[in-house]
Scaffold this motif. Structure first.
Motif, PDB file in Angstrom:
ATOM      1  N   MET A 137      -9.710  14.360   6.146  1.00  0.00           N
ATOM      2  CA  MET A 137      -8.604  14.943   6.878  1.00  0.00           C
ATOM      3  C   MET A 137      -7.284  14.250   6.572  1.00  0.00           C
ATOM      4  SD  MET A 137      -7.717  15.000  10.826  1.00  0.00           S
ATOM      5  CE  MET A 137      -6.755  13.556  10.514  1.00  0.00           C
ATOM      6  N   ALA A 138      -7.355  12.930   6.227  1.00  0.00           N
ATOM      7  CA  ALA A 138      -6.058  12.263   6.173  1.00  0.00           C
ATOM      8  C   ALA A 138      -6.044  11.054   5.250  1.00  0.00           C
ATOM      9  CB  ALA A 138      -5.689  11.808   7.584  1.00  0.00           C
ATOM     10  N   VAL A 139      -4.905  10.894   4.595  1.00  0.00           N
ATOM     11  CA  VAL A 139      -4.576   9.606   3.980  1.00  0.00           C
ATOM     12  C   VAL A 139      -3.355   9.128   4.747  1.00  0.00           C
ATOM     13  CG1 VAL A 139      -3.574   8.538   1.940  1.00  0.00           C
ATOM     14  CG2 VAL A 139      -5.563  10.017   1.696  1.00  0.00           C
ATOM     15  N   PHE A 140      -3.518   8.035   5.478  1.00  0.00           N
ATOM     16  CA  PHE A 140      -2.442   7.581   6.365  1.00  0.00           C
ATOM     17  C   PHE A 140      -1.424   6.727   5.614  1.00  0.00           C
ATOM     18  CE2 PHE A 140      -6.466   8.065   8.636  1.00  0.00           C
ATOM     19  CZ  PHE A 140      -6.110   8.985   9.613  1.00  0.00           C
ATOM     20  N   THR A 141      -1.926   5.948   4.639  1.00  0.00           N
ATOM     21  CA  THR A 141      -1.056   5.081   3.839  1.00  0.00           C
ATOM     22  C   THR A 141      -1.172   5.519   2.373  1.00  0.00           C
ATOM     23  OG1 THR A 141      -1.552   3.261   5.339  1.00  0.00           O
ATOM     24  CG2 THR A 141      -0.555   2.674   3.235  1.00  0.00           C
ATOM     25  N   PRO A 142      -0.164   6.197   1.834  1.00  0.00           N
ATOM     26  CA  PRO A 142      -0.263   6.663   0.447  1.00  0.00           C
ATOM     27  C   PRO A 142      -0.275   5.495  -0.542  1.00  0.00           C
ATOM     28  CG  PRO A 142       1.600   7.682   1.608  1.00  0.00           C
ATOM     29  CD  PRO A 142       1.096   6.577   2.467  1.00  0.00           C
ATOM     30  N   VAL A 143      -1.009   5.653  -1.619  1.00  0.00           N
ATOM     31  CA  VAL A 143      -1.039   4.651  -2.701  1.00  0.00           C
ATOM     32  C   VAL A 143      -0.904   5.408  -4.021  1.00  0.00           C
ATOM     33  CG1 VAL A 143      -2.385   2.867  -3.867  1.00  0.00           C
ATOM     34  CG2 VAL A 143      -2.596   3.124  -1.388  1.00  0.00           C
ATOM     35  N   SER A 144      -0.012   4.942  -4.892  1.00  0.00           N
ATOM     36  CA  SER A 144       0.167   5.588  -6.197  1.00  0.00           C
ATOM     37  C   SER A 144      -0.332   4.641  -7.297  1.00  0.00           C
ATOM     38  CB  SER A 144       1.653   5.896  -6.418  1.00  0.00           C
ATOM     39  OG  SER A 144       2.341   4.659  -6.564  1.00  0.00           O
ATOM     40  N   LEU A 145      -0.479   5.192  -8.484  1.00  0.00           N
ATOM     41  CA  LEU A 145      -0.887   4.350  -9.620  1.00  0.00           C
ATOM     42  C   LEU A 145       0.129   3.232  -9.841  1.00  0.00           C
ATOM     43  CD1 LEU A 145      -2.313   6.605 -12.467  1.00  0.00           C
ATOM     44  CD2 LEU A 145      -3.498   4.885 -11.090  1.00  0.00           C
ATOM     45  N   ASP A 146       1.419   3.549  -9.656  1.00  0.00           N
ATOM     46  CA  ASP A 146       2.463   2.525  -9.824  1.00  0.00           C
ATOM     47  C   ASP A 146       2.255   1.359  -8.859  1.00  0.00           C
ATOM     48  OD1 ASP A 146       3.707   3.783 -11.828  1.00  0.00           O
ATOM     49  OD2 ASP A 146       5.390   4.581 -10.637  1.00  0.00           O
ATOM     50  N   ASP A 147       1.831   1.694  -7.611  1.00  0.00           N
ATOM     51  CA  ASP A 147       1.600   0.629  -6.622  1.00  0.00           C
ATOM     52  C   ASP A 147       0.506  -0.322  -7.101  1.00  0.00           C
ATOM     53  OD1 ASP A 147       3.364   1.857  -4.881  1.00  0.00           O
ATOM     54  OD2 ASP A 147       1.797   2.983  -3.839  1.00  0.00           O
ATOM     55  N   LEU A 148      -0.409   0.186  -7.942  1.00  0.00           N
ATOM     56  CA  LEU A 148      -1.589  -0.603  -8.320  1.00  0.00           C
ATOM     57  C   LEU A 148      -1.407  -1.412  -9.592  1.00  0.00           C
ATOM     58  CD1 LEU A 148      -4.487   1.903  -7.549  1.00  0.00           C
ATOM     59  CD2 LEU A 148      -3.626   0.038  -6.142  1.00  0.00           C
ATOM     60  N   THR A 149      -0.400  -1.069 -10.392  1.00  0.00           N
ATOM     61  CA  THR A 149      -0.260  -1.664 -11.724  1.00  0.00           C
ATOM     62  C   THR A 149      -0.343  -3.186 -11.681  1.00  0.00           C
ATOM     63  OG1 THR A 149       1.195   0.155 -12.212  1.00  0.00           O
ATOM     64  CG2 THR A 149       1.154  -1.614 -13.835  1.00  0.00           C
ATOM     65  N   GLN A 150       0.437  -3.792 -10.792  1.00  0.00           N
ATOM     66  CA  GLN A 150       0.437  -5.247 -10.679  1.00  0.00           C
ATOM     67  C   GLN A 150      -0.738  -5.740  -9.830  1.00  0.00           C
ATOM     68  OE1 GLN A 150       2.310  -7.157 -12.487  1.00  0.00           O
ATOM     69  NE2 GLN A 150       1.199  -8.902 -11.592  1.00  0.00           N
ATOM     70  N   TRP A 151      -0.981  -5.041  -8.716  1.00  0.00           N
ATOM     71  CA  TRP A 151      -1.981  -5.463  -7.717  1.00  0.00           C
ATOM     72  C   TRP A 151      -3.376  -5.590  -8.331  1.00  0.00           C
ATOM     73  CZ3 TRP A 151      -6.202  -3.052  -5.102  1.00  0.00           C
ATOM     74  CH2 TRP A 151      -6.577  -3.654  -3.906  1.00  0.00           C
TER      75      TRP A 151
END
Ligand SMILES: Nc1ncnc2c1ncn2[C@@H]1O[C@H](COP(=O)(O)OP(=O)(O)O)[C@@H](O)[C@H]1O
Ligand SMILES: N[C@@H](CCOP(=O)(O)O)C(=O)O
Length: 318
Positions: free
Chosen positions: A1-15
């Motif tokens: 039903m929901a994604v409350f906190t969006p995450v993109s590929l860009d957010d993950l590059t460093q992480w």
């Protein structure tokens, strides 16, 4: 039903560089989650599930994640939390607790046959045995203490016959929990919510249990009762389906034989399994959390199951 906190590929590059997972290739929100923000994550190393925990805290999560890690290390089919190079399995993303776990193949089996119930019974027994030496302890937070605290809160919303049933059952369960038979029951970490939607199958092959966020330490038989009350019933009437029941219990018993105390406790435990979810559904129905966006589950389903268990006692355990 929901994604409350969006995450993109860009957010993950460093992480993602803290893990040995290679580059992130694709991320897709999972719409069916209700508590957390879940994503299917593909990296150069394979397919995973990334979860951002929206309610559980950094203090609460180690029990659940370490339990999954412990079980996965002992060949129980559960998602395995992925450690970073420091060996940590609980991470921070967008300021919230986060985990990466292995992705289970397949889909839920929502119309199970005896073969599926047997696979669930065998894996549940395997899970109980494998959890015996798990060093962390957390009580079942939806156990007797919670039932006793919640009953007076929901009672006023019930009609007379519902009040009568709830009072009688909570009284019976309180007495049962004080009995010698109850204290003789084997116990350890349990899943405590092993419904059809929390198990994956590929065809008839079980690929894993997931959603461990109601897990806690309690009697193994309570886990069996909760599982039976979902997997081995006719969903409309709540009546036990004897072929599925027999398949699940025989497969469990073949891996971890039931004890004499468990045989004696079976009937009250099936009622306990029904009471637990009747209460939580009543609570969510009449006292929804602030900003709750979900349609609550129907409490009358578990009232029906409880009445069925009382009026039509199950066959004795092996
Ligand atoms: N490890 C996993 N492998 C495969 N699919 C998963 C895994 N974890 C979650 N899912 C998928 O995500 C959905 C939501 O997960 P769930 O744990 O029920 O979320 P929530 O706790 O937010 O309700 C599940 O129905 C399932 O389809
Ligand atoms: N299985 C419980 C609800 C727990 O939610 P889940 O979808 O996270 O398993 C119920 O049916 O009441």
């Amino acid at each position: 039903m929901a994604v409350f906190t969006p995450v993109s590929l860009d957010d993950l590059t460093q992480w993602i560089t803290q893990f040995d997972l290679g580059k992130p290739l694709a991320i897709k929100g999972i719409s069916s989650g209700i508590e957390n923000s879940n994503f299917f994550l593909t990296t150069e190393a394979g397919e995973f599930v990334l979860t951002i925990f929206e309610k559980l805290t950094f203090e609460q999560l180690p029990f659940y994640l370490q339990l999954m890690r412990h079980l996965a290390d002992r060949s129980v089919l559960v998602p395995a939390p992925v450690a970073n190079r420091q060996g940590e399995i609980l991470h921070t993303l967008h300021g919230k607790p986060a985990s990466i776990v292995t992705k289970l193949k397949g889909a839920s089996q929502l119309s199970p046959k005896p073969v599926h119930c047997a696979a669930v019974g065998a894996m549940l027994a395997k899970m109980h045995i494998a959890g015996q030496d798990f060093p962390l302890h957390q009580p079942n937070l939806r156990g007797l203490d919670w039932w006793l605290a919640t009953t007076p809160t929901v009672l006023p919303y019930l009609p007379q016959d519902g009040q009568h049933l709830l009072r009688a059952e909570i009284h019976a369960q309180d007495a049962f929990a004080g009995s010698a038979v109850y204290h003789a029951l084997p116990r350890g970490p349990i899943h405590a919510d092993l419904f059809r939607n929390n198990v994956m199958f590929e065809g008839d092959r079980l690929t894993g249990f997931f959603d461990f966020y109601f897990a806690g330490c309690d009697t193994w038989l309570f886990d069996v009762a909760v599982t039976v009350n979902d997997w081995c019933i006719d969903l409309d009437s709540g009546a036990l389906d004897l072929a599925r029941l027999q398949a699940l219990l025989a497969a469990y018993h073949a891996v971890r034989p039931f004890t004499e105390a468990e045989r004696e406790a079976w009937q009250p435990m099936l009622q306990a399994g029904a009471l637990r979810f009747w209460l939580s559904r009543l609570y969510d129905f009449y006292l929804p959390r602030e900003a709750e966006m979900l349609t609550p589950h129907d409490p009358s389903h578990f009232e029906r199951i409880l009445r069925q268990r009382i009026n039509n006692p199950a066959p004795a355990l092996f």
